[in-house]
Design a protein around this motif. Structure first.
Motif, PDB file in Angstrom:
ATOM      1  N   ASP A 382      -0.126   3.176 -13.392  1.00 32.76           N
ATOM      2  CA  ASP A 382      -0.392   1.757 -13.189  1.00 32.76           C
ATOM      3  C   ASP A 382       0.344   1.237 -11.954  1.00 32.76           C
ATOM      4  OD1 ASP A 382      -1.070  -1.100 -14.182  1.00 32.76           O
ATOM      5  OD2 ASP A 382       1.121  -1.125 -14.075  1.00 32.76           O
ATOM      6  N   ARG A 383       1.628   1.602 -11.819  1.00 31.54           N
ATOM      7  CA  ARG A 383       2.401   1.125 -10.648  1.00 31.54           C
ATOM      8  C   ARG A 383       1.895   1.741  -9.357  1.00 31.54           C
ATOM      9  NH1 ARG A 383       3.692  -0.091 -15.726  1.00 31.54           N
ATOM     10  NH2 ARG A 383       5.570  -1.371 -15.947  1.00 31.54           N
ATOM     11  N   LEU A 384       1.526   2.999  -9.416  1.00 29.66           N
ATOM     12  CA  LEU A 384       1.015   3.666  -8.210  1.00 29.66           C
ATOM     13  C   LEU A 384      -0.298   3.056  -7.756  1.00 29.66           C
ATOM     14  CD1 LEU A 384       1.824   7.395  -9.037  1.00 29.66           C
ATOM     15  CD2 LEU A 384       2.821   6.025  -7.200  1.00 29.66           C
ATOM     16  N   ARG A 385      -1.184   2.768  -8.675  1.00 34.08           N
ATOM     17  CA  ARG A 385      -2.477   2.167  -8.301  1.00 34.08           C
ATOM     18  C   ARG A 385      -2.291   0.796  -7.678  1.00 34.08           C
ATOM     19  NH1 ARG A 385      -5.931   4.216 -13.639  1.00 34.08           N
ATOM     20  NH2 ARG A 385      -6.665   6.169 -12.700  1.00 34.08           N
ATOM     21  N   LYS A 386      -1.361   0.039  -8.228  1.00 29.21           N
ATOM     22  CA  LYS A 386      -1.102  -1.291  -7.644  1.00 29.21           C
ATOM     23  C   LYS A 386      -0.466  -1.182  -6.267  1.00 29.21           C
ATOM     24  CE  LYS A 386      -1.005  -4.391 -11.604  1.00 29.21           C
ATOM     25  NZ  LYS A 386      -1.617  -3.494 -12.586  1.00 29.21           N
TER      26      LYS A 386
END
Length: 390
Positions: A382-386
């Protein structure tokens, strides 16, 4: 008689001076002269501690937990460590204090905050009603720890409207970091029942996992910052579980997974249907709507290394890779994510910030092991995609 009274006063002043010198433990601290014994000495200490700036415009964190609690009680903002990331905290029942958090971060006003508490009883007081049995079950199993629980609020809730962003719900969490718990308990003793706190970074930036990261983002700002010897061991923000709907839904993934909730409590959880977490266009939890976690350089998530563009291998480019997955990059280009998702989560935000400091032209992240980790990798993914969408 007056002579002896004068002697007693001098002795008391000398003892007080010696006690505070030993307590503050900072070479830059100077004990002020006290004109009258009846003055509140704690206020004098507070006025001469970490709200002062260094000449080179760096923040000077010197206060002990109790003095930081006094800052919160005085409607000021405090940056403090948790087991997830550093938080930017304010009295959750003070409009004045909470507005400062939004102003410091540059945070959109419709992005609600999580309320941090020292006791389960504080949740009842702040929500204005007794939490349901499911909430008590979750609190007993996962608190203190990286799980925030969204609950409905009654009309008698004392929370600031800025904490809730105008919603009829609020998220509550009890952190497990020892310094955070000490701060919350001391603040509660001074009348601050809950501390509203997003991550202690400028909005959109990678979250901070050290006091140095906070100082980097808020250089030049007047802000009290708690130092700690205990690391932010999780490294990613808490799981946010919405218990105001049925079935409960995870609105932000973190270290506490749906499987763990099911195993520990028997509660069935919807694992991430995020559309259920919005009332109209307003997010019910942090991290749902706006740009987050983004460094200055472009971030590429790579699973098929044969498709990697040439500029991703240029001299100024950097790669975040797990052990054994260097993919032909030189050692000077690699920032290691360790041997698995747990280590990678701990290191992610620090590495993104390091890439900024190195002037990286592009950042490639080996996302294959994260995807392979399944549910355990959802928070990091989730953090990487954002970060990549920024």
């Amino acid at each position: 008689m007056r002579f002896w009274k004068g002697k007693i006063v001098l002795i008391l002043l000398a003892i007080t001076h010696r006690f505070v010198s030993a307590t503050v433990q900072h070479p830059a601290f100077v004990i002020p002269r006290i004109p009258q014994l009846r003055n509140n000495f704690a206020a004098v200490v507070r006025s001469h501690t970490s709200r002062t700036l260094h000449a080179e415009n760096k923040l000077k964190p010197t206060m002990k937990e109790r003095s930081f609690a006094a800052e919160l009680a005085s409607e000021n903002v405090v940056a403090f460590p948790t087991e997830t990331v550093y938080g930017l905290g304010a009295n959750a029942c003070s409009d004045k204090a909470v507005k400062q958090v939004f102003a410091l971060k540059g945070r959109p006003s419709d992005n609600p905050l999580i309320v941090h508490v020292a006791t389960i009883a504080a949740v009842s007081a702040l929500s204005g009603s007794e939490p349901p049995p499911e909430a008590h079950n979750l609190m007993n199993k996962f608190w203190p720890g990286p799980l925030a629980i969204i609950l409905p609020l009654s009309d008698s809730s004392p929370l600031s409207k800025f904490v809730t962003a105008g919603l009829t719900t609020a998220a509550f969490r009890m952190p497990s970091h020892p310094d955070a718990l000490a701060l919350l308990r001391d603040a509660a003793a001074l009348g601050v029942q809950g501390v509203a706190a997003p991550s202690a970074n400028k909005s959109g930036r990678p979250s901070p996992t050290s006091a140095a990261h906070v100082k980097e983002d808020f250089a030049g700002e007047e802000l009290a910052i708690m130092e700690t010897a205990v690391p932010c061991e999780v490294g990613l923000e808490s799981t946010v579980l919405d218990l105001s709907c049925s079935p409960p839904v995870i609105l932000r993934h973190g270290a506490v997974t749906a499987s763990a909730i099911r195993a520990e409590t028997g509660i069935e959880v919807d694992n991430g249907e995020r559309k259920k977490g919005e009332e109209g266009d307003r997010p019910k939890a942090p991290g749902m709507k706006y740009r987050h976690y983004a460094p200055k350089a472009k971030v590429i998530l790579c699973e098929d290394w044969s498709t990697l563009p040439a500029e991703a291998r240029a001299d100024g480019a950097r790669v975040l890779a797990f052990e054994g997955t260097e993919h032909g990059f030189g050692p000077e280009q690699i920032l290691s994510l360790g041997g698995g998702v747990k280590e990678g989560s701990q290191r992610l935000f620090e590495h993104l910030r390091t890439c900024d400091q190195l002037g990286a032209t592009m950042i490639t992240v080996d996302v294959g092991p994260v995807l392979a980790a399944g549910e355990e990798g959802l928070a990091m993914l989730d953090r990487l995609r954002k970060a990549a969408s920024g």
